[in-house]
Design an enzyme around this catalytic site. Structure first.
Site, PDB file in Angstrom:
ATOM      1  N   TYR A   5      10.229  -2.181  18.665  1.00  0.00           N
ATOM      2  CA  TYR A   5      10.513  -2.143  17.296  1.00  0.00           C
ATOM      3  C   TYR A   5      11.856  -2.999  17.090  1.00  0.00           C
ATOM      4  O   TYR A   5      11.964  -3.985  16.360  1.00  0.00           O
ATOM      5  CB  TYR A   5      10.538  -0.919  16.554  1.00  0.00           C
ATOM      6  CG  TYR A   5      10.970  -0.752  15.065  1.00  0.00           C
ATOM      7  CD1 TYR A   5      10.193  -1.446  14.151  1.00  0.00           C
ATOM      8  CD2 TYR A   5      12.059  -0.578  14.645  1.00  0.00           C
ATOM      9  CE1 TYR A   5      10.406  -1.739  12.923  1.00  0.00           C
ATOM     10  CE2 TYR A   5      12.450  -0.474  13.114  1.00  0.00           C
ATOM     11  CZ  TYR A   5      11.367  -1.099  12.347  1.00  0.00           C
ATOM     12  OH  TYR A   5      11.743  -1.086  10.928  1.00  0.00           O
ATOM     13  N   LYS A   9      12.773  -6.558  14.828  1.00  0.00           N
ATOM     14  CA  LYS A   9      13.605  -6.885  13.736  1.00  0.00           C
ATOM     15  C   LYS A   9      14.690  -7.768  14.119  1.00  0.00           C
ATOM     16  O   LYS A   9      15.215  -8.221  13.420  1.00  0.00           O
ATOM     17  CB  LYS A   9      14.059  -5.159  13.434  1.00  0.00           C
ATOM     18  CG  LYS A   9      13.016  -4.452  12.736  1.00  0.00           C
ATOM     19  CD  LYS A   9      12.415  -5.307  11.399  1.00  0.00           C
ATOM     20  CE  LYS A   9      11.530  -4.538  10.629  1.00  0.00           C
ATOM     21  NZ  LYS A   9      11.125  -5.095   9.413  1.00  0.00           N
ATOM     22  N   SER A  50      14.306  -6.437   6.721  1.00  0.00           N
ATOM     23  CA  SER A  50      14.678  -6.368   8.129  1.00  0.00           C
ATOM     24  C   SER A  50      14.840  -4.846   8.205  1.00  0.00           C
ATOM     25  O   SER A  50      14.076  -4.071   7.780  1.00  0.00           O
ATOM     26  CB  SER A  50      15.719  -7.131   8.490  1.00  0.00           C
ATOM     27  OG  SER A  50      16.238  -6.691   9.825  1.00  0.00           O
ATOM     28  N   SER A  77       0.767  -1.098  -0.326  1.00  0.00           N
ATOM     29  CA  SER A  77       0.190  -0.217  -0.019  1.00  0.00           C
ATOM     30  C   SER A  77       0.877   1.251   0.030  1.00  0.00           C
ATOM     31  O   SER A  77       0.250   2.587  -0.484  1.00  0.00           O
ATOM     32  CB  SER A  77      -0.931   0.016   1.116  1.00  0.00           C
ATOM     33  OG  SER A  77      -0.317  -0.067   2.392  1.00  0.00           O
TER      34      SER A  77
END
Length: 289
Positions: A151, A155, A137, A10
């Site tokens: 976060y 990752k 990543s 998107s």
């Protein structure tokens, strides 16, 4: 011509990669959630491009956090040569300010979402004994910073997951490659999900100051036309990995502003290779030509 499935189309890397790779002659399945609602403008633009240019570019509804959604989408995607696990979002704020549910949502999107897609494409790839999985990543998967701990956890998880998959899948002729983008001029920073407990977050003013300063630094980089912050830098890396012969794809590729992550990779990789050598699985470090 490859049949390429890309998640998170998107916006950002996914949107740009879907257009670019389709224009290069590949058959692209551009997946996104809410394609008839929140993301209908992006979906419509991709569909229009496919029609006006006669591209093999199909937009498919998919929410990577839903088993059912992934399974339904895959009924419309018969063959996948390349999977680009790109969908993801950043969560920002002091760790204490996140609820358990918010932590789980971050991990579900950025880690388990990858696993859902991998499980969907692997049976056919293993049967064909060929395929490529590109794991998006981040440089945030190599070092941590205040305000990005949740976060970072996701990752770092993608890094460990992807490295293990590389070893597991190489004997089947399937390559796994990690791309580690730095900050890019996408909507990542404006789209960061903020920790839900504002009262606790306010108890960490230094973290807030750091995040504000980091944002200012990154925005300054975006304004510098000489800085490598064009999202097409990442898209071109996708293309180079797709075009590379099996057996030549590196485990990790840094993209853009790396904040020293290339040096981390260079320092760690000999140690990594020594470890897998000791485990007697050095031959599993990527598909052999």
């Amino acid at each position: 011509m490859k049949k390429i499935l890309i998640t998170g189309c998107s916006t950002g890397f996914g949107f740009d990669a879907a257009k670019y790779l389709a224009e290069k002659g590949h058959h692209v399945y551009a997946t996104m959630r809410n394609m008839n609602d929140k993301n209908q403008v992006a979906a419509a633009e991709l569909k229009k491009l496919a029609t006006t240019k006669g591209l093999k570019l199909e937009v498919v509804e998919m929410d990577v956090t839903s088993d059912e959604s992934v399974e339904t989408a895959m009924t419309k995607i018969p063959t996948v040569d390349v999977l680009i696990n790109n969908a993801g979002r950043g969560f920002g704020g002091p760790i204490e300010a996140f609820t358990s549910a918010e932590c789980l949502a971050q991990l579900d999107l950025n880690i388990v979402g990858n696993v859902r897609l991998v499980k969907a494409v692997l049976p056919a790839m293993r049967a064909r004994k060929s395929g490529l999985i590109i794991q998006v990543s981040s440089i945030a998967g190599r070092f941590s910073a205040p305000g990005f701990g949740i976060y970072n956890a996701s990752k770092f998880g993608v890094e460990g997951l992807s490295e293990a998959m590389r070893y597991e899948l190489a004997p089947f002729g399937i390559d796994v490659a990690i791309v580690q983008p730095g900050p890019f001029s996408t909507n990542f920073l404006p789209g960061i999900f903020k920790a839900g407990n504002a009262e606790i977050a306010s108890a960490y003013p230094l973290v807030g100051d750091f995040l504000d300063g980091f944002g200012t630094q990154v925005m300054a980089a975006f304004a510098d036309e000489n800085a490598p912050t064009d999202p097409m830098v990442v898209v071109k890396i996708f293309e180079s990995l797709i075009n590379a012969p099996a057996g030549s794809r590196p485990l990790r590729t840094v993209a853009g502003l790396d904040f020293g992550v290339q040096s981390i990779n260079d320092a760690i990789d000999p140690i990594r290779k020594g470890i897998i050598g000791a485990f007697k699985i050095a031959d599993w470090d990527g598909v052999k030509a």
